[in-house]
Scaffold this motif. Sequence first.
Motif, PDB file in Angstrom:
ATOM      1  N   THR A   1     -14.200  11.384  10.129  1.00  0.00           N
ATOM      2  CA  THR A   1     -14.335  12.617  10.900  1.00  0.00           C
ATOM      3  C   THR A   1     -14.318  13.860  10.017  1.00  0.00           C
TER       4      THR A   1
ATOM      5  N   TYR B   1     -26.179  14.041  18.050  1.00  0.00           N
ATOM      6  CA  TYR B   1     -24.742  13.892  18.301  1.00  0.00           C
ATOM      7  C   TYR B   1     -23.934  14.320  17.072  1.00  0.00           C
TER       8      TYR B   1
ATOM      9  N   GLU C   1     -21.316  17.410  16.623  1.00  0.00           N
ATOM     10  CA  GLU C   1     -19.962  17.122  16.160  1.00  0.00           C
ATOM     11  C   GLU C   1     -19.620  17.951  14.937  1.00  0.00           C
TER      12      GLU C   1
END
Length: 326
Positions: A191, A215, A219
């Motif tokens: 992440t 996506y 993000e």
Amino acid sequence: MKDKEFWTQANRDTVITRVVVEELPDGSLKRPPARFLECPSETMLRRAVTSGDPIWVLQVFYQTGLAQEARFRKFFISSEEAYAESENFPVGKKIQTILGVPDERQADETFNPNALSPETQLSVFGRGEPPYQLVFESLVGAGVFTASYDLTETVSSWLGTSGQSFLEKRFGENWKDVAVLEYCSKHFHPTSLASVAARVLVAESVARFKFDAGYASRELLELFDGAEKLALRSLNTKKKAGSSGGRASSARRLANLEILMQQIEQLSGAVGLISEERIVEQALEKSVAKQKGFPKSHKTHADYGTALRSEEPFKSRYEAVLKKNA
């Protein structure tokens, strides 16, 4: 200029939320097909599935940041094995997950062409218009790309000549994008801004399906702007406030019960002369008059009366006063 840690640190925690062990008898739709159990380590499990013997599944549920709860499963031929394995996944433990499989991430010293990370493979074969400037800024900031958007010496040395040849042969002219993602996947949290930026590159240039580009781009922007961190901080603040409020409410209730109990003890001389109910009523009246903020509602008074008769340390004191002649 933001330092390297800003681009490579984890932005979300993945936490185990619950663990379930379940028996799967023959005919259960949750049983894995025997054809999927091809590894040598799964021979006994495949035999049990084929023979119709009961098997067990360990389901580990986890949540990453504010994302929806996800899970991964492991199958066993006995409940003992399943429960023993479940001890490795205590609820509340922080884990790192790649394709639903927890791992303890350690940076590989050298590039391994026979062990591409699941994160890289997912992006290459499966994972919109990306925010290109932020993508490159993230990778430059993490020390993966140079200012001219070429691989840094650190990444090139990690790959080695054989690693570069392998990627060139397999991915053609876009091999550097895969190299960047593989490096980030092996060195940084999935992440981190650098890892997500690398996903965008691969989704755009290599992946068979382009959906992940959109996506991953979204993000990346959300993580860069800190929107999720603010949301998580707000959520944690609310949880702490709720917990503190609950503790404060419990403390007030105990203090009020103590006041009421003391008033009942002061009326012990009236036991036998007036009813138990009347003694409690008088104690409540005195408590309301004596203590500012003492609850006045009939519902709360009824709750307090029940508590004195059933909860320690008040129950024994209540009975010592009002049940002494029983």
